[in-house]
Design an enzyme around this catalytic site. Structure first.
Site, PDB file in Angstrom:
ATOM      1  N   ARG A 134     -77.734 -24.493 -18.372  1.00 31.20           N
ATOM      2  CA  ARG A 134     -77.126 -25.812 -18.148  1.00 31.20           C
ATOM      3  C   ARG A 134     -75.619 -25.848 -18.380  1.00 31.20           C
ATOM      4  O   ARG A 134     -75.036 -26.901 -18.593  1.00 31.20           O
ATOM      5  CB  ARG A 134     -77.815 -26.877 -19.010  1.00 31.20           C
ATOM      6  CG  ARG A 134     -79.294 -27.046 -18.677  1.00 31.20           C
ATOM      7  CD  ARG A 134     -79.929 -28.184 -19.474  1.00 31.20           C
ATOM      8  NE  ARG A 134     -81.328 -28.328 -19.128  1.00 31.20           N
ATOM      9  CZ  ARG A 134     -82.311 -27.666 -19.731  1.00 31.20           C
ATOM     10  NH1 ARG A 134     -82.025 -26.814 -20.710  1.00 31.20           N
ATOM     11  NH2 ARG A 134     -83.564 -27.842 -19.357  1.00 31.20           N
ATOM     12  N   LYS A 156     -65.018 -26.824  -7.378  1.00 34.82           N
ATOM     13  CA  LYS A 156     -66.092 -26.889  -6.384  1.00 34.82           C
ATOM     14  C   LYS A 156     -66.700 -25.498  -6.231  1.00 34.82           C
ATOM     15  O   LYS A 156     -65.997 -24.541  -5.902  1.00 34.82           O
ATOM     16  CB  LYS A 156     -65.557 -27.377  -5.029  1.00 34.82           C
ATOM     17  CG  LYS A 156     -65.313 -28.865  -4.970  1.00 34.82           C
ATOM     18  CD  LYS A 156     -64.662 -29.286  -3.671  1.00 34.82           C
ATOM     19  CE  LYS A 156     -65.575 -29.103  -2.478  1.00 34.82           C
ATOM     20  NZ  LYS A 156     -64.973 -29.638  -1.236  1.00 34.82           N
ATOM     21  N   GLU A 198     -54.583 -21.710   4.220  1.00 33.16           N
ATOM     22  CA  GLU A 198     -54.942 -22.699   3.206  1.00 33.16           C
ATOM     23  C   GLU A 198     -53.708 -23.153   2.426  1.00 33.16           C
ATOM     24  O   GLU A 198     -53.603 -24.312   2.034  1.00 33.16           O
ATOM     25  CB  GLU A 198     -55.987 -22.124   2.234  1.00 33.16           C
ATOM     26  CG  GLU A 198     -57.388 -22.024   2.798  1.00 33.16           C
ATOM     27  CD  GLU A 198     -58.158 -23.341   2.742  1.00 33.16           C
ATOM     28  OE1 GLU A 198     -57.565 -24.381   2.372  1.00 33.16           O
ATOM     29  OE2 GLU A 198     -59.355 -23.336   3.078  1.00 33.16           O
ATOM     30  N   LYS A 238     -52.898 -29.400  -5.033  1.00 35.13           N
ATOM     31  CA  LYS A 238     -54.330 -29.501  -5.291  1.00 35.13           C
ATOM     32  C   LYS A 238     -54.603 -30.099  -6.669  1.00 35.13           C
ATOM     33  O   LYS A 238     -55.535 -30.883  -6.843  1.00 35.13           O
ATOM     34  CB  LYS A 238     -55.001 -28.138  -5.162  1.00 35.13           C
ATOM     35  CG  LYS A 238     -56.523 -28.241  -5.227  1.00 35.13           C
ATOM     36  CD  LYS A 238     -57.236 -27.061  -4.630  1.00 35.13           C
ATOM     37  CE  LYS A 238     -58.729 -27.340  -4.552  1.00 35.13           C
ATOM     38  NZ  LYS A 238     -59.497 -26.195  -4.033  1.00 35.13           N
ATOM     39  N   GLU A 248     -64.635 -35.699  -5.221  1.00 40.58           N
ATOM     40  CA  GLU A 248     -64.506 -35.884  -3.779  1.00 40.58           C
ATOM     41  C   GLU A 248     -65.167 -37.170  -3.277  1.00 40.58           C
ATOM     42  O   GLU A 248     -65.990 -37.150  -2.346  1.00 40.58           O
ATOM     43  CB  GLU A 248     -65.073 -34.658  -3.034  1.00 40.58           C
ATOM     44  CG  GLU A 248     -64.554 -34.544  -1.601  1.00 40.58           C
ATOM     45  CD  GLU A 248     -64.937 -33.237  -0.931  1.00 40.58           C
ATOM     46  OE1 GLU A 248     -65.536 -33.307   0.143  1.00 40.58           O
ATOM     47  OE2 GLU A 248     -64.630 -32.170  -1.483  1.00 40.58           O
ATOM     48  N   ARG A 252     -59.796 -36.508  -2.317  1.00 38.38           N
ATOM     49  CA  ARG A 252     -60.029 -35.062  -2.275  1.00 38.38           C
ATOM     50  C   ARG A 252     -60.597 -34.605  -0.940  1.00 38.38           C
ATOM     51  O   ARG A 252     -60.422 -33.433  -0.564  1.00 38.38           O
ATOM     52  CB  ARG A 252     -60.941 -34.642  -3.428  1.00 38.38           C
ATOM     53  CG  ARG A 252     -61.082 -33.128  -3.545  1.00 38.38           C
ATOM     54  CD  ARG A 252     -61.708 -32.691  -4.843  1.00 38.38           C
ATOM     55  NE  ARG A 252     -61.815 -31.234  -4.895  1.00 38.38           N
ATOM     56  CZ  ARG A 252     -62.227 -30.539  -5.961  1.00 38.38           C
ATOM     57  NH1 ARG A 252     -62.572 -31.180  -7.066  1.00 38.38           N
ATOM     58  NH2 ARG A 252     -62.291 -29.231  -5.919  1.00 38.38           N
ATOM     59  N   ASN A 256     -60.154 -31.168   3.140  1.00 38.53           N
ATOM     60  CA  ASN A 256     -61.016 -30.586   4.171  1.00 38.53           C
ATOM     61  C   ASN A 256     -60.338 -30.536   5.538  1.00 38.53           C
ATOM     62  O   ASN A 256     -60.994 -30.245   6.545  1.00 38.53           O
ATOM     63  CB  ASN A 256     -62.317 -31.389   4.287  1.00 38.53           C
ATOM     64  CG  ASN A 256     -63.202 -31.217   3.068  1.00 38.53           C
ATOM     65  OD1 ASN A 256     -63.320 -30.134   2.526  1.00 38.53           O
ATOM     66  ND2 ASN A 256     -63.811 -32.309   2.630  1.00 38.53           N
ATOM     67  N   HIS A 259     -61.402 -28.043   8.186  1.00 41.96           N
ATOM     68  CA  HIS A 259     -62.666 -27.439   7.777  1.00 41.96           C
ATOM     69  C   HIS A 259     -63.848 -27.839   8.658  1.00 41.96           C
ATOM     70  O   HIS A 259     -64.863 -27.146   8.653  1.00 41.96           O
ATOM     71  CB  HIS A 259     -62.977 -27.800   6.323  1.00 41.96           C
ATOM     72  CG  HIS A 259     -62.169 -27.012   5.340  1.00 41.96           C
ATOM     73  ND1 HIS A 259     -60.791 -27.059   5.316  1.00 41.96           N
ATOM     74  CD2 HIS A 259     -62.533 -26.149   4.346  1.00 41.96           C
ATOM     75  CE1 HIS A 259     -60.350 -26.268   4.346  1.00 41.96           C
ATOM     76  NE2 HIS A 259     -61.382 -25.702   3.762  1.00 41.96           N
ATOM     77  N   HIS A 263     -65.802 -24.644   9.458  1.00 39.08           N
ATOM     78  CA  HIS A 263     -67.167 -24.371   9.013  1.00 39.08           C
ATOM     79  C   HIS A 263     -68.092 -24.112  10.197  1.00 39.08           C
ATOM     80  O   HIS A 263     -69.010 -23.296  10.121  1.00 39.08           O
ATOM     81  CB  HIS A 263     -67.692 -25.527   8.173  1.00 39.08           C
ATOM     82  CG  HIS A 263     -67.133 -25.542   6.780  1.00 39.08           C
ATOM     83  ND1 HIS A 263     -67.416 -26.543   5.877  1.00 39.08           N
ATOM     84  CD2 HIS A 263     -66.311 -24.676   6.125  1.00 39.08           C
ATOM     85  CE1 HIS A 263     -66.795 -26.293   4.734  1.00 39.08           C
ATOM     86  NE2 HIS A 263     -66.122 -25.172   4.872  1.00 39.08           N
ATOM     87  N   HIS A 276     -62.817 -17.043   6.047  1.00 42.63           N
ATOM     88  CA  HIS A 276     -62.761 -18.501   5.876  1.00 42.63           C
ATOM     89  C   HIS A 276     -61.395 -19.052   6.273  1.00 42.63           C
ATOM     90  O   HIS A 276     -61.300 -20.039   7.005  1.00 42.63           O
ATOM     91  CB  HIS A 276     -63.068 -18.855   4.416  1.00 42.63           C
ATOM     92  CG  HIS A 276     -62.924 -20.311   4.110  1.00 42.63           C
ATOM     93  ND1 HIS A 276     -63.769 -21.277   4.625  1.00 42.63           N
ATOM     94  CD2 HIS A 276     -62.018 -20.967   3.341  1.00 42.63           C
ATOM     95  CE1 HIS A 276     -63.398 -22.468   4.191  1.00 42.63           C
ATOM     96  NE2 HIS A 276     -62.342 -22.314   3.409  1.00 42.63           N
TER      97      HIS A 276
END
Length: 382
Positions: A134, A156, A198, A238, A248, A252, A256, A259, A263, A276
């Site tokens: 956890r 993330k 990026e 960032k 997000e 935030r 993206n 993206h 993606h 990526h």
């Protein structure tokens, strides 16, 4: 204006940022030849004893047990777990092997994980740290330009699913981010360019001066003074976004930018076919094109961004794609909402916004025109 904090360290300058979140904070340090004293300092300060380094086989060949050996000499109980290199190994099956390794070594809640690698290693190590018992502490030591400015900061973490990238994950902030630019010396130019997209993204969406700064320098040969400033300014963008919207729910999501198509490219072509950053770079050109086509971006700014991105982009070739497959791929993406897409567009250089619930049909039409306009950047296989 951006004003970094400087601190003298080992006879050199090192830039520092602090990410301040509710009830906690962590430091990012950016410099050269500082990882060993920096890591030792943070682990000693936090009374760490058992440390597990997670890396990939490519880095293990370049730097055999580098972090574990150094930390062991400084009094820590260390071990290294090595996973195969590549996006195709960012899976639940490979994540389970990290858990197995930890359990075999009787890891507990006081065990620290160190992610030594690029975005795949950072994501998987962070996911493991967020879920093992956890939650256990972890540190990011990114070794790629992309990981320096993107995945190492913000918490993330995720693994891929055959139907979508980063669909299974958890928010887990690192205890510390150690960016040592010396590791970029062994990075292939293709990987450097992937990270550059990026880095440029942060300038395009939130910091025009950063974008203009990037236009003053090329990636070859490596200029560490330039890179230190560029990476620090990118991380600062960032940092500010994450501080305002950690999970997000609003701002935030602007990170993206590029993206949505990025993606799709990664998923449709098969994980690992395109890096990526390469996929996101193509997606950024597409989003810039859509911004201009939709009347949000002036032709002058459109041309300026296009002329910056296009020479750096690879020639992406995708398997055949029709409107039905396009729709299915987009709606599996995390940015989908009510059978439409929250798409990030540009108002101007350094100024973006979220176009909520943009129809897939509209994006499909733009995509067709985009393919006709930029066959050198993206095309469908015959």
């Amino acid at each position: 204006p951006f004003r970094p904090n400087f601190s003298a360290y080992c006879g050199r300058l090192m830039q520092e940022l602090t990410v301040n979140l509710p009830g906690r904070s962590y430091q990012i340090t950016i410099g050269t030849n500082h990882w060993s004293p920096s890591l030792t300092k943070i682990l000693q300060k936090r009374n760490a004893r058992q440390v597990v380094v997670v890396t990939n086989d490519a880095l293990q060949q370049l730097y055999p047990d580098l972090l574990a050996t150094e930390l062991r000499q400084n009094g820590f109980e260390t071990a290294t777990y090595v996973i195969p290199d590549g996006e195709q190994h960012k899976t639940l099956a490979d994540l389970t092997r990290i858990y197995d390794f930890l359990l075999e070594r009787s890891a507990n809640r006081k065990t620290w994980l160190i992610a030594f690698g690029g975005g795949v290693i950072g994501d998987m190590t962070g996911f493991a740290a967020g879920t093992f018992m956890r939650g256990i502490p972890f540190v990011q030591v990114p070794t790629t330009l992309l990981a320096n400015v993107d995945s190492s900061v913000g918490g993330k973490t995720a693994v891929n699913h055959p139907l979508g990238k980063n669909m299974i994950g958890v928010f887990k902030q690192p205890e510390y981010v150690c960016i040592d630019l010396e590791f970029l010396k062994t990075l292939p130019i293709r990987e450097l360019r992937a990270g550059y997209f990026e880095l440029a993204k942060h300038g395009l969406i939130h910091d025009r001066s950063l974008f203009e700064f990037l236009q003053q320098q090329t990636l070859e040969p490596l200029d560490f003074e330039f890179l230190e400033e560029a990476v620090t300014r990118s991380c600062d963008v960032k940092r500010r976004v994450v501080e305002e919207d950690e999970h997000e729910t609003g701002l935030r999501a602007t990170l993206n930018f590029g993206h949505t198509l990025g993606h799709l490219i990664e998923t449709h072509a098969g994980y690992g076919q395109w890096l990526h950053g390469e996929a996101v770079g193509t997606g950024m050109l597409f989003a810039t094109y859509v911004s201009w086509q939709e009347g949000h971006l002036t032709e002058e700014n459109y041309r300026r961004i296009r002329d910056f991105l296009l020479p750096l982009l690879p020639e992406v070739t995708l398997p055949q794609l029709d409107a039905i497959a396009f729709r299915a791929l987009l709606l599996h993406d995390k940015k989908a909402e009510n059978q439409a897409i929250n798409f990030i567009l540009l108002h101007s250089l350094g100024e973006c916004f979220i176009q909520r619930q943009m129809s897939v049909e509209t994006l499909w039409e733009h995509f067709g025109r985009f393919l006709e306009t930029f066959p050198q950047a993206c095309r469908l296989a015959a």
